[in-house]
Write a protein that holds these residues in place. Sequence first.
Motif, short mmCIF file in Angstrom:
data_model
loop_
_atom_site.label_atom_id
_atom_site.label_comp_id
_atom_site.label_asym_id
_atom_site.label_seq_id
_atom_site.Cartn_x
_atom_site.Cartn_y
_atom_site.Cartn_z
N GLY A 35 0.82 -1.20 0.00
CA GLY A 35 0.00 0.00 0.00
C GLY A 35 0.86 1.26 0.00
N TRP A 36 0.19 2.37 -0.29
CA TRP A 36 0.81 3.69 -0.21
C TRP A 36 -0.08 4.60 0.62
N PHE A 37 0.55 5.36 1.48
CA PHE A 37 -0.12 6.37 2.29
C PHE A 37 0.62 7.68 2.12
N ARG A 38 -0.01 8.75 2.56
CA ARG A 38 0.66 10.05 2.55
C ARG A 38 0.29 10.83 3.78
N GLN A 39 1.20 11.72 4.16
CA GLN A 39 0.99 12.54 5.35
C GLN A 39 1.49 13.95 5.10
N ALA A 40 0.56 14.90 5.14
CA ALA A 40 0.89 16.31 5.02
C ALA A 40 1.20 16.86 6.42
N PRO A 41 1.94 17.98 6.49
CA PRO A 41 2.30 18.55 7.80
C PRO A 41 1.07 18.82 8.66
N GLY A 42 1.11 18.34 9.89
CA GLY A 42 0.02 18.59 10.82
C GLY A 42 -1.22 17.75 10.59
N LYS A 43 -1.13 16.79 9.67
CA LYS A 43 -2.31 15.97 9.36
C LYS A 43 -2.00 14.49 9.60
N GLU A 44 -3.07 13.69 9.60
CA GLU A 44 -2.91 12.26 9.80
C GLU A 44 -2.37 11.60 8.54
N ARG A 45 -1.91 10.39 8.70
CA ARG A 45 -1.43 9.60 7.58
C ARG A 45 -2.65 9.00 6.87
N ASP A 46 -2.82 9.37 5.61
CA ASP A 46 -4.01 8.99 4.86
C ASP A 46 -3.74 7.91 3.82
N PHE A 47 -4.71 7.05 3.63
CA PHE A 47 -4.64 6.02 2.61
C PHE A 47 -4.63 6.63 1.22
N VAL A 48 -3.78 6.07 0.35
CA VAL A 48 -3.73 6.51 -1.04
C VAL A 48 -4.14 5.37 -1.97
N ALA A 49 -3.47 4.23 -1.84
CA ALA A 49 -3.74 3.11 -2.74
C ALA A 49 -3.23 1.82 -2.14
N ALA A 50 -3.80 0.70 -2.60
CA ALA A 50 -3.35 -0.62 -2.15
C ALA A 50 -3.49 -1.61 -3.29
N ILE A 51 -2.69 -2.66 -3.22
CA ILE A 51 -2.73 -3.70 -4.24
C ILE A 51 -2.61 -5.05 -3.54
N THR A 52 -3.40 -6.02 -3.99
CA THR A 52 -3.38 -7.32 -3.36
C THR A 52 -2.07 -8.06 -3.64
N SER A 53 -1.85 -9.14 -2.91
CA SER A 53 -0.60 -9.88 -3.04
C SER A 53 -0.41 -10.43 -4.46
N SER A 54 -1.51 -10.78 -5.11
CA SER A 54 -1.43 -11.30 -6.48
C SER A 54 -1.29 -10.18 -7.52
N GLY A 55 -1.64 -8.97 -7.11
CA GLY A 55 -1.63 -7.85 -8.05
C GLY A 55 -2.90 -7.72 -8.86
N ARG A 56 -3.85 -8.60 -8.64
CA ARG A 56 -5.06 -8.59 -9.47
C ARG A 56 -6.01 -7.46 -9.10
N ASP A 57 -6.02 -7.07 -7.83
CA ASP A 57 -6.98 -6.06 -7.38
C ASP A 57 -6.26 -4.85 -6.81
N THR A 58 -6.79 -3.69 -7.14
CA THR A 58 -6.25 -2.44 -6.64
C THR A 58 -7.37 -1.59 -6.04
N TYR A 59 -6.98 -0.73 -5.12
CA TYR A 59 -7.94 0.11 -4.41
C TYR A 59 -7.33 1.50 -4.27
N TYR A 60 -8.19 2.52 -4.36
CA TYR A 60 -7.72 3.89 -4.34
C TYR A 60 -8.58 4.77 -3.45
N ALA A 61 -7.96 5.78 -2.89
CA ALA A 61 -8.72 6.84 -2.25
C ALA A 61 -9.45 7.63 -3.33
N ASP A 62 -10.61 8.14 -3.00
CA ASP A 62 -11.39 8.90 -3.99
C ASP A 62 -10.61 10.09 -4.53
N SER A 63 -9.78 10.68 -3.69
CA SER A 63 -9.05 11.89 -4.09
C SER A 63 -8.00 11.64 -5.17
#
Length: 123
Positions: A35-63
């Motif tokens: 997975g990938w997350f991001r954190q801006a100054p003064g903010k929480e660590r937010d979800f960006v994207a994830a990929i399953t172990s097989s690589g078949r499925d991916t998931y994204y933040a709406d932003s």
Amino acid sequence: QVQLVESGGGLVQAGGSLKLSCAASGRTFSSYPMGWFRQAPGKERDFVAAITSSGRDTYYADSVKGRFTISRDTAKNMSYLQMSSLKPEDTAVYFCAADPDGNYRSADAWDYWGQGTQVTVSS
């Protein structure tokens, strides 16, 4: 145990593109999601994207949906985050993560983290 090292961050103008890389070592790479997350100054660590172990499925933040693409290369033990149409609000430290246990959209679920790489998008 899993060790993660990110690279590829930098300064880019709005509308530009950047590709982040995450090198994994330790346990068998194909055995866990990434997975990938991001954190801006003064903010929480937010979800960006994830990929399953097989690589078949991916998931994204709406932003980032439609602008970012997560991928993995099992032969190279690498995960990537291709970012396009970047906006100033994408500015943050980006973290690679591995092996979630629970809600993958929550930073608390992920067991392993890289050190982070800075992405700055200028307007």
